[in-house]
Design a protein around this motif. Structure first.
Motif, short mmCIF file in Angstrom:
data_model
loop_
_atom_site.label_atom_id
_atom_site.label_comp_id
_atom_site.label_asym_id
_atom_site.label_seq_id
_atom_site.Cartn_x
_atom_site.Cartn_y
_atom_site.Cartn_z
N THR A 250 84.36 120.34 75.85
CA THR A 250 84.53 121.20 75.17
C THR A 250 84.62 122.42 75.80
N MET A 251 84.61 123.52 75.17
CA MET A 251 84.86 124.86 75.98
C MET A 251 83.49 125.07 76.84
N ILE A 252 82.35 124.76 76.20
CA ILE A 252 81.24 124.87 77.10
C ILE A 252 80.88 124.08 78.05
N SER A 253 81.80 123.10 78.28
CA SER A 253 81.99 122.13 79.43
C SER A 253 82.33 123.01 80.79
N GLU A 254 83.14 123.99 80.46
CA GLU A 254 83.77 124.66 81.68
C GLU A 254 82.52 125.39 82.54
N GLY A 255 82.57 125.28 83.78
CA GLY A 255 81.80 126.03 84.73
C GLY A 255 81.17 125.13 86.08
N THR A 256 80.45 125.59 86.85
CA THR A 256 80.25 124.90 87.93
C THR A 256 79.01 123.86 87.56
N TYR A 257 79.38 122.70 88.22
CA TYR A 257 78.71 121.46 88.13
C TYR A 257 77.78 121.09 89.72
N VAL A 261 70.97 116.20 95.93
CA VAL A 261 69.98 115.25 96.31
C VAL A 261 68.97 115.74 97.29
N SER A 262 67.66 115.38 97.01
CA SER A 262 66.57 115.88 97.84
C SER A 262 65.83 114.76 98.31
N VAL A 263 65.48 114.71 99.51
CA VAL A 263 64.24 113.92 100.05
C VAL A 263 63.58 114.80 100.90
N TYR A 264 62.09 115.03 100.45
CA TYR A 264 61.23 115.94 101.19
C TYR A 264 61.43 115.85 102.68
N PRO A 265 61.54 117.01 103.38
CA PRO A 265 61.70 118.49 102.98
C PRO A 265 62.93 118.88 102.90
N LEU A 266 64.08 118.06 102.44
CA LEU A 266 65.66 118.26 102.86
C LEU A 266 66.24 118.46 101.40
N PHE A 267 67.17 119.20 101.17
CA PHE A 267 67.92 119.25 99.99
C PHE A 267 69.33 119.49 100.58
N THR A 268 70.09 118.75 99.49
CA THR A 268 71.63 119.04 99.95
C THR A 268 72.49 118.79 98.77
N LYS A 269 73.65 119.56 98.66
CA LYS A 269 74.37 119.49 97.31
C LYS A 269 75.85 119.78 97.52
N VAL A 270 76.40 119.44 96.65
CA VAL A 270 77.88 119.85 96.59
C VAL A 270 78.11 120.57 94.98
N ASP A 271 79.08 121.29 95.11
CA ASP A 271 79.70 122.16 93.91
C ASP A 271 80.76 121.56 93.41
N ILE A 272 80.99 121.43 91.96
CA ILE A 272 82.17 120.88 91.55
C ILE A 272 82.63 121.93 90.39
N TYR A 273 83.86 122.60 90.60
CA TYR A 273 84.06 123.54 89.43
C TYR A 273 85.22 122.73 88.53
N LEU A 274 84.64 122.89 87.19
CA LEU A 274 85.57 122.20 85.96
C LEU A 274 86.03 123.57 85.11
N GLN A 275 87.27 123.65 85.11
CA GLN A 275 88.11 124.47 84.48
C GLN A 275 88.85 123.73 82.89
N ILE A 276 88.65 124.34 82.03
CA ILE A 276 89.32 123.83 80.85
C ILE A 276 90.74 124.51 80.61
N GLU A 277 91.69 123.55 80.44
CA GLU A 277 93.09 124.16 80.44
C GLU A 277 93.91 123.35 79.44
N GLU A 278 94.28 124.19 78.48
CA GLU A 278 95.34 123.66 77.49
C GLU A 278 96.46 124.18 77.33
N SER A 279 97.70 123.64 77.31
CA SER A 279 98.92 123.91 77.20
C SER A 279 99.22 124.61 75.92
#
Length: 395
Positions: A250-257, A261-279
């Motif tokens: 839906t429109m609210i789905s748009e954003g950065t996901y 993953v964390s294993v104490y004391p470490l934390f790591t991540k990846v960002d995924i940008y989802l954009q809604i696009e309708e023709s």
């Protein structure tokens, strides 16, 4: 002459080191160093210092390929960072290195031969065409005891020609760093991870970030077995696949996901940008052939409907019979954007057509451009002007 030959040899040797992923020995990287200092108001600030570095793969004790640069020597361990970038040319990889702070949390990392205290670094490898992002956490053992405060208060100094021997402790990857999705479509956001030891107390989370809003979508704690939310398969998660599935966008789905993953004391991540696009759906208020009597006028409308995001372009063209080059109409007008119930948009481009015999046979074309379209959508009609004859009754 000998100096020139030596330089050519060194160049070819170094170039061979980064030619393809199957031959990678090293990669050029930007090391984003940090320094804490007190400003004029006696407040602590961080100064970011970009430095050139080399990410080199090999064995402990290997000589640096560039003795004049900072070398992060990644030695063989359970995790092979290179396997996460297989099948691409090394010249397509962008490499960044950052210091990583454990915020004062110091534990002996549970792998064979680990020491009491480690310096940590994050290595980020991005495909230049957006095919994937890989983030690896590098462990550099230290002979020093853990400091009594968070390490960022007094980062260890790294000299310009220093060699830091490291091993990969954690790694996370996404093959979908940027996603364009249609409304009401199912989307799988890829995320995989691994840790360098078995039985790690892993916590996996998914968040969606929108301006002024951060929503937790899913979390799993391997130690407690507690799960919140849905969208991630637990069986796949056990094998390191933390991919998240959106059942219907839906429109609210748009954003950065954010897959973390964390294993104490470490934390790591990846960002995924989802954009809604309708023709857009494009339509005209006239048929492909428009018959008008001479002197009559009509408002002709070209409507683009149901598109997202809002930026769209509507241009009217006219083309004389036998002329292969249409020219833009200079008297067309665009109405204001309207918002539909599903948050898509509608826009109309109009012009007033006054039928004249000289215009009979002209072709008029509406061209609609939008980022969701590889080529513009066009709709055309041909004008036929009829001569108006007044009928006179004979007595």
């Amino acid at each position: 002459m000998r100096v020139l030959i030596l330089r050519i040899f060194v160049y070819l040797y170094l170039s061979a080191g980064v030619w393809s992923v199957h031959q990678i020995q090293w990669l050029p990287c930007y090391f984003i160093d940090e320094r804490l200092y007190l400003n004029k108001d006696n407040h602590t600030e961080t100064r970011v210092i970009p430095r050139e570095a080399i990410l080199q793969f090999g064995q402990k004790g290997d000589a640096p390929v560039n003795p004049n640069a900072i070398t992060f020597l990644v030695i063989r361990s359970k995790l092979d960072l290179l396997q996460y970038v297989e099948g691409v040319e090394a010249e397509q990889l962008k490499c960044e290195l950052h210091r990583y702070s454990t915020e004062g949390g110091y534990v002996r990392w549970p792998v064979l031969g680990a020491r009491e205290y480690n310096h940590w670094f994050t290595c980020i490898l991005r495909h230049s065409r957006g095919r994937f992002t890989v983030a690896g956490t590098l462990r550099h053992p230290s002979d020093q005891p853990p400091p009594g405060q968070p390490d960022y208060h007094n980062w260890s100094v790294i000299a310009d020609k220093e060699v830091l021997t490291t091993a990969v402790a954690m790694v996370i990857k996404t093959q979908t760093p940027s996603v364009k999705a249609r409304l009401k479509s199912q989307q799988k956001l890829h995320c995989q991870f691994d840790v360098d030891h078995k039985g790690a107390k892993v916590t996996v989370e998914w968040h969606r970030h929108r301006p002024g809003e951060r929503t937790k979508l899913f979390s799993y704690n391997r130690h407690t077995g507690q799960t919140e939310g849905s969208g991630v398969g637990l069986r796949a998660l056990a094998a390191g696949d933390a991919s998240y599935t959106l059942a219907s966008t839906t429109m609210i789905s748009e954003g950065t996901y954010i897959c973390s993953v964390s294993v104490y004391p470490l934390f790591t991540k990846v960002d995924i940008y989802l954009q809604i696009e309708e023709s857009p759906h494009v339509s005209l208020n006239v048929a492909t052939t428009l018959l008008l009597q001479e002197g009559k006028d009509l408002m002709v409308k070209c409507e683009a409907n149901g598109y997202y995001p809002r930026d769209v372009e509507i241009i009217w063209y006219e083309e004389d019979p036998g002329t292969p080059h249409p020219k833009p109409l200079n008297h067309s007008v665009l109405f204001s954007h309207k918002v539909n119930g599903d948050m898509t948009f509608l826009l109309s481009g109009v012009f007033y057509l006054q039928a004249a015999l000289r215009d009979s046979g002209k072709k008029f074309t509406c061209s609609v451009s939008h980022q969701s379209l590889k080529v513009p959508i066009t709709k055309s009609f041909t004008l036929i002007v009829e001569v108006w004859r007044k009928l006179v009754q004979v007595r």
